[in-house]
Write a protein that holds these residues in place. Structure first.
Motif, mmCIF file in Angstrom:
data_model
loop_
_atom_site.group_PDB
_atom_site.id
_atom_site.type_symbol
_atom_site.label_atom_id
_atom_site.label_comp_id
_atom_site.label_asym_id
_atom_site.label_seq_id
_atom_site.Cartn_x
_atom_site.Cartn_y
_atom_site.Cartn_z
ATOM 1 N N GLN A 42 0.823 -1.195 0.000
ATOM 2 C CA GLN A 42 0.000 0.000 0.000
ATOM 3 C C GLN A 42 0.868 1.261 0.000
ATOM 4 O OE1 GLN A 42 -2.252 0.531 3.474
ATOM 5 N NE2 GLN A 42 -3.833 1.755 2.494
ATOM 6 N N ALA A 43 1.833 1.253 0.876
ATOM 7 C CA ALA A 43 2.694 2.416 0.998
ATOM 8 C C ALA A 43 3.412 2.687 -0.316
ATOM 9 C CB ALA A 43 3.698 2.189 2.113
ATOM 10 N N GLN A 44 3.867 1.625 -0.942
ATOM 11 C CA GLN A 44 4.615 1.824 -2.168
ATOM 12 C C GLN A 44 3.715 2.287 -3.300
ATOM 13 O OE1 GLN A 44 6.727 -1.796 -2.711
ATOM 14 N NE2 GLN A 44 8.172 -1.336 -1.086
ATOM 15 N N ARG A 45 2.503 1.768 -3.334
ATOM 16 C CA ARG A 45 1.576 2.196 -4.383
ATOM 17 C C ARG A 45 1.252 3.662 -4.235
ATOM 18 N NH1 ARG A 45 -2.386 -2.838 -4.262
ATOM 19 N NH2 ARG A 45 -1.369 -4.094 -5.862
ATOM 20 N N GLU A 46 1.078 4.064 -3.012
ATOM 21 C CA GLU A 46 0.703 5.460 -2.788
ATOM 22 C C GLU A 46 1.800 6.404 -3.231
ATOM 23 O OE1 GLU A 46 -0.274 6.204 1.210
ATOM 24 O OE2 GLU A 46 -2.153 5.090 1.104
ATOM 25 N N HIS A 47 3.001 6.027 -2.964
ATOM 26 C CA HIS A 47 4.069 6.995 -3.142
ATOM 27 C C HIS A 47 4.798 6.904 -4.474
ATOM 28 C CE1 HIS A 47 3.278 8.336 0.784
ATOM 29 N NE2 HIS A 47 3.665 7.211 1.358
ATOM 30 N N LEU A 48 5.322 5.781 -4.761
ATOM 31 C CA LEU A 48 6.209 5.723 -5.918
ATOM 32 C C LEU A 48 6.214 4.343 -6.557
ATOM 33 C CD1 LEU A 48 9.085 7.571 -4.215
ATOM 34 C CD2 LEU A 48 8.241 8.208 -6.455
ATOM 35 N N PRO A 49 6.568 4.295 -7.794
ATOM 36 C CA PRO A 49 6.670 2.981 -8.429
ATOM 37 C C PRO A 49 7.833 2.182 -7.832
ATOM 38 C CG PRO A 49 7.535 4.674 -9.868
ATOM 39 C CD PRO A 49 6.932 5.377 -8.707
ATOM 40 N N ILE A 50 7.776 0.912 -8.048
ATOM 41 C CA ILE A 50 8.846 0.073 -7.545
ATOM 42 C C ILE A 50 9.917 -0.061 -8.616
ATOM 43 C CG2 ILE A 50 9.425 -2.243 -6.741
ATOM 44 C CD1 ILE A 50 6.432 -2.435 -5.931
ATOM 45 N N TYR A 51 11.085 0.299 -8.278
ATOM 46 C CA TYR A 51 12.182 0.176 -9.233
ATOM 47 C C TYR A 51 12.892 -1.134 -9.027
ATOM 48 C CZ TYR A 51 11.476 5.105 -9.908
ATOM 49 O OH TYR A 51 10.930 6.318 -10.203
ATOM 50 N N LYS A 52 13.000 -1.876 -10.086
ATOM 51 C CA LYS A 52 13.659 -3.160 -9.930
ATOM 52 C C LYS A 52 14.930 -3.235 -10.733
ATOM 53 C CE LYS A 52 10.029 -5.953 -8.266
ATOM 54 N NZ LYS A 52 9.022 -6.954 -8.489
ATOM 55 N N HIS A 53 15.066 -2.305 -11.654
ATOM 56 C CA HIS A 53 16.237 -2.425 -12.524
ATOM 57 C C HIS A 53 17.309 -1.453 -12.112
ATOM 58 C CE1 HIS A 53 14.005 -5.198 -14.834
ATOM 59 N NE2 HIS A 53 13.012 -4.335 -14.951
ATOM 60 N N ARG A 54 18.441 -1.874 -12.439
ATOM 61 C CA ARG A 54 19.623 -1.158 -12.060
ATOM 62 C C ARG A 54 19.615 0.293 -12.529
ATOM 63 N NH1 ARG A 54 25.584 -3.345 -13.336
ATOM 64 N NH2 ARG A 54 26.433 -1.273 -13.506
ATOM 65 N N ASP A 55 19.293 0.503 -13.788
ATOM 66 C CA ASP A 55 19.349 1.885 -14.278
ATOM 67 C C ASP A 55 18.271 2.740 -13.635
ATOM 68 O OD1 ASP A 55 17.558 0.304 -15.545
ATOM 69 O OD2 ASP A 55 17.771 1.228 -17.516
ATOM 70 N N LYS A 56 17.111 2.121 -13.416
ATOM 71 C CA LYS A 56 16.037 2.883 -12.769
ATOM 72 C C LYS A 56 16.415 3.230 -11.337
ATOM 73 C CE LYS A 56 12.000 2.050 -15.394
ATOM 74 N NZ LYS A 56 10.820 1.196 -15.389
ATOM 75 N N LEU A 57 17.041 2.276 -10.692
ATOM 76 C CA LEU A 57 17.442 2.510 -9.314
ATOM 77 C C LEU A 57 18.443 3.656 -9.260
ATOM 78 C CD1 LEU A 57 17.040 1.393 -6.491
ATOM 79 C CD2 LEU A 57 19.061 0.012 -6.842
ATOM 80 N N LEU A 58 19.369 3.638 -10.204
ATOM 81 C CA LEU A 58 20.366 4.702 -10.248
ATOM 82 C C LEU A 58 19.692 6.039 -10.516
ATOM 83 C CD1 LEU A 58 23.392 3.130 -12.058
ATOM 84 C CD2 LEU A 58 23.273 4.033 -9.748
ATOM 85 N N HIS A 59 18.731 6.010 -11.441
ATOM 86 C CA HIS A 59 17.991 7.220 -11.768
ATOM 87 C C HIS A 59 17.341 7.771 -10.496
ATOM 88 C CE1 HIS A 59 15.371 9.977 -13.820
ATOM 89 N NE2 HIS A 59 14.335 9.433 -13.195
ATOM 90 N N CYS A 60 16.793 6.841 -9.730
ATOM 91 C CA CYS A 60 16.138 7.185 -8.483
ATOM 92 C C CYS A 60 17.115 7.872 -7.511
ATOM 93 C CB CYS A 60 15.587 5.873 -7.903
ATOM 94 S SG CYS A 60 14.793 6.005 -6.355
ATOM 95 N N ILE A 61 18.309 7.355 -7.441
ATOM 96 C CA ILE A 61 19.315 7.943 -6.547
ATOM 97 C C ILE A 61 19.760 9.303 -7.079
ATOM 98 C CG2 ILE A 61 21.682 7.658 -5.720
ATOM 99 C CD1 ILE A 61 20.992 4.564 -5.813
ATOM 100 N N GLU A 62 19.870 9.389 -8.390
ATOM 101 C CA GLU A 62 20.270 10.603 -9.080
ATOM 102 C C GLU A 62 19.322 11.765 -8.771
ATOM 103 O OE1 GLU A 62 23.135 11.665 -11.106
ATOM 104 O OE2 GLU A 62 22.992 9.636 -11.872
ATOM 105 N N THR A 63 18.012 11.476 -8.815
ATOM 106 C CA THR A 63 17.049 12.557 -8.722
ATOM 107 C C THR A 63 16.549 12.839 -7.311
ATOM 108 O OG1 THR A 63 15.367 10.939 -9.266
ATOM 109 C CG2 THR A 63 16.139 12.352 -11.046
ATOM 110 N N HIS A 64 16.720 11.884 -6.425
ATOM 111 C CA HIS A 64 16.195 12.089 -5.089
ATOM 112 C C HIS A 64 17.325 12.169 -4.073
ATOM 113 C CE1 HIS A 64 12.995 10.070 -7.342
ATOM 114 N NE2 HIS A 64 12.245 10.977 -6.752
#
Length: 693
Positions: A42-64
DNA sequence: GAGCACTGC
């Protein structure tokens, strides 16, 4: 045992059934924690998509600014994430990627693995820093694994942690005191240095707590924190419960083990119990049951695992079971997170844990057996699924599971805050009430700690740290020991007090050898006995250890723990550097026990007690009835002066005091009572009581 | 007259 296993097995999911895609973040512990899993989703749905891939995860770290990573043991977050960050340039321009661990072994072993994967020598590009060991290079190390305590200590020297570009706080769900302190400090640092990226990594859904924590009162905006999740590499674990509660879970555990052995295929068994006594009884009961079982192909090899064992004894649980044998390991909570054993297919969980809590009002620590949390039970079950699908037998009904607390209260809520508060003061955080705690310590705990710091001169009436307080805060031991070290100059016993401090900081130097009853250990300890009490007995033991070449064999024959003694040597060397830095002369009192004992009083005058005719003691502070711990050399003797000083008190079945030394009551008068008097307006401990002698 | 979960600087 003819009735077989009286377990109810949830029918909805069995071994091997796959779970909903999103619940994978919870691991494949089937049916173990429904409420828990849905909370996360529930918490994850409310807030943000789930990143499972390496590049997405990096993107996530990059922007947040802050990324919360959820992923359980074995998903590779600890080894892989820092490498991803490294490859994508986060360690450019001489910056460092740090990853903290609550435990020393984790920091060293993970660093070793990553160095290997990167193809570097450990201590070069990839290194680690733990107390007493710095295997890193100031110029060359790019990925640094360290204990959270070490990083917290580094903030005392470099408050903005400027050498780091990314800091990953791992195993945050364990909520060690240093993890909590670090999170608070890091939130503060990020206000002043927003370029610092944080990764907070947790194995459980506490993650949502941290997300909210980093968003709250932050001018950085909503998008500044994100949750990412990593898939685990766990096998499914089926969970079975008892139909009805049992009175004796130790006996039940032995029965369940016997039943698994008869009915189930190969795979080792791990039994979670609460302490040494239970472990020994369980293994005894099991050996009584075995002859009554039907003949089985495999032989059962019983093993015990708890922190009181020597390293060699602990190693036995890691040895692969010989062909045709099955290991059964009865363990304390040490196997829940600290020690990982491969090849476990069956877990038997008694559902309880021993936990230490601190009562600030009485200054009493107590050790109580309480039900485990959902998080703990889940972690324990997961131990069955590391190498193949497994089964976890919980020795309580499923209805009881639903009533378990979600998580164990964090350590900061059940520990003496004196040292942590002084360290925050040393960081310039004077108003600890306004510090942004992940979980605030109880107000009473904070108040008592501040009172204590004031009474011992660590802080002034204005709440600010004094010059002595600053020195004590730097010293990596508890406040009382540090104060004692810093008054060594005055009493001319630097050499001796240094040893006493090191030996006191190490617990359990004297051991009860396995098999031999306490009597033997008792005899060995008597060889070191000093009339004055335990502190001097510890000094004698240490001196003998160094005189006889610091050997493991010598320790074994004298009922001493080699591990503990070696630690004492390291701690002594470290503390010596602090004493030298602060210019405290390293003189010897040449056997003058009065000087040494007066020096002890300077650090521990608050822990004085008076002997009573019935053999108990009364504390000066609080007038509590105290019992001497049986390991004390004063257990059997009345102190000649009728007064003692003790290192600590703890409540088990009775209130016990450990490590005590005879003192003259007059010595108490010289310390600390004035400030305390002024504050409380009451007649003070030391003064009031010394009149009664 | 009788005992001790686990970490960390």
């Amino acid at each position: 045992m003819s009735g077989g296993l009286k377990f109810w097995k949830p029918g909805t999911a069995g071994p091997g059934s796959s779970l909903d895609r999103e619940t994978e973040t919870e691991g494949n512990v089937i049916q173990s924690a429904p409420a828990y899993a849905s909370l996360s989703i529930q918490a994850q749905r409310e807030h943000l998509p789930i990143y499972k891939h390496r590049d997405k995860l990096l993107h996530c770290i990059e922007t947040h600014g802050v990324t919360i990573v959820v992923g359980q043991t074995g998903c590779g977050k600890t080894t892989q994430l820092p490498q991803y960050l490294y490859e994508s340039g986060w360690a450019a321009d001489g910056r460092v990627i740090a990853c903290t661990q609550p435990r020393r072994v984790a920091a060293t072993s993970v660093a070793g693995r990553v160095a290997n994967e990167v193809g570097s020598v450990l201590g070069d590009e990839v290194g680690y820093t733990i107390r007493f060991e710095d295997v890193s290079d100031k110029e060359r190390t790019r990925i640094l694994y360290m204990t959270d305590g070490m990083l917290f200590r580094e903030t005392l020297v470099d408050p903005l942690l400027t050498r780091y570009s990314v800091i990953m706080i791992d195993e945050v769900h364990e909520r060690s005191v240093y993890t909590d302190l670090l999170l608070g400090v890091l939130k503060k640092i990020r206000r002043k240095r927003p370029s610092l990226r944080l990764i907070v990594s947790s194995a459980t859904v506490d993650a949502t707590t941290f997300l909210e924590y980093f968003r709250a009162n932050t001018p950085l905006g909503d998008a500044e924190a994100a949750i990412a999740s990593l898939e685990g590499r766990m096998f499914p674990v089926e969970v079975a419960y008892l139909r009805a509660p049992v009175a004796d879970y130790v006996r039940k555990a032995a029965e369940v083990v016997a039943d698994i052995h008869v009915k189930h295929g190969p795979g080792d068994i791990l039994v979670f119990l609460t302490g040494r006594e239970e472990i020994e009884r369980c293994l005894e009961e099991l050996s009584e049951l075995l002859p009554m079982l039907p003949r089985t192909a495999d032989k059962l090899v019983p093993l015990a695992l708890h922190a009181g064992l020597s390293t060699e004894e602990q190693m036995a649980v890691f040895e692969r079971a010989a062909p045709g044998t099955r290991k059964v390991i009865a363990s304390t909570n040490i196997a829940e997170a600290s020690v990982t054993i491969n090849g476990i297919k069956y877990v038997v969980d008694c559902g309880f844990v021993k936990i230490r809590t601190y009562n600030p009002t009485t200054a009493l620590a107590s050790l109580a057996t309480v039900p485990v949390s959902v998080a703990s039970a889940t972690q324990r079950a997961g131990r069955a699924g590391r190498t193949s699908a497994g089964i976890c037998y919980r020795l309580y009904p499923e209805s009881a599971f639903a009533n378990l607390p979600l998580s164990t209260p964090p350590e900061i809520a059940r520990t003496d805050m004196t040292t942590p508060l002084l360290q925050l003061k040393a960081l310039g955080i004077d108003d600890v009430m306004k510090f942004e705690w992940v979980t605030a310590p109880p107000a009473e705990s904070v108040l008592r700690a501040l009172e204590g710091l004031l009474a011992t001169g660590m802080i002034g009436e204005d709440g600010r740290m004094t010059a002595t307080g600053a020195k004590v805060a730097e010293c990596p031991v508890e406040v009382g020991l540090a104060r004692m070290l810093f008054s060594a100059g005055e009493y001319g016993c630097g050499e001796e007090v240094l040893t006493v401090a090191a030996m006191t900081a190490v617990q359990d130097a004297f051991v009860i050898p396995d098999g031999a009853p306490g009597a033997l250990a008792e005899l060995e300890r008597r060889k070191f006995t000093a009339e004055e009490g335990d502190h001097l007995t510890l000094l004698n033991a240490y001196n003998a250890f160094t005189r006889y070449g610091k050997s493991a064999g010598w320790c074994r024959s004298h009922a001493l723990s080699f591990r503990a003694m070696s630690r004492a040597v390291s701690i002594r060397a470290q503390l010596k550097k602090y004493m030298q830095r602060f210019g405290i002369p390293m003189k010897s009192c040449e056997g003058d026990a009065v000087k040494l004992r007066k020096c002890l009083v300077s650090g521990y005058y608050r822990n004085a007690a008076r002997w009573m005719a019935d053999g108990t003691y009364r504390s000066v502070r609080g007038n509590q009835t105290l019992h001497v711990h049986p390991t004390s050399v004063l257990f059997t003797r009345k102190p000649r002066t009728g007064w003692v000083l003790f290192h600590e008190m703890e409540e088990t079945k009775k209130t016990q005091i450990r490590i005590l030394t005879e003192i003259e009551p007059d010595w108490l008068l010289e310390h600390g009572h004035i400030q305390q008097d002024k504050r409380t307006g009451k007649a003070v401990d030391a003064m009031a009581m010394s009149g009664q002698k």
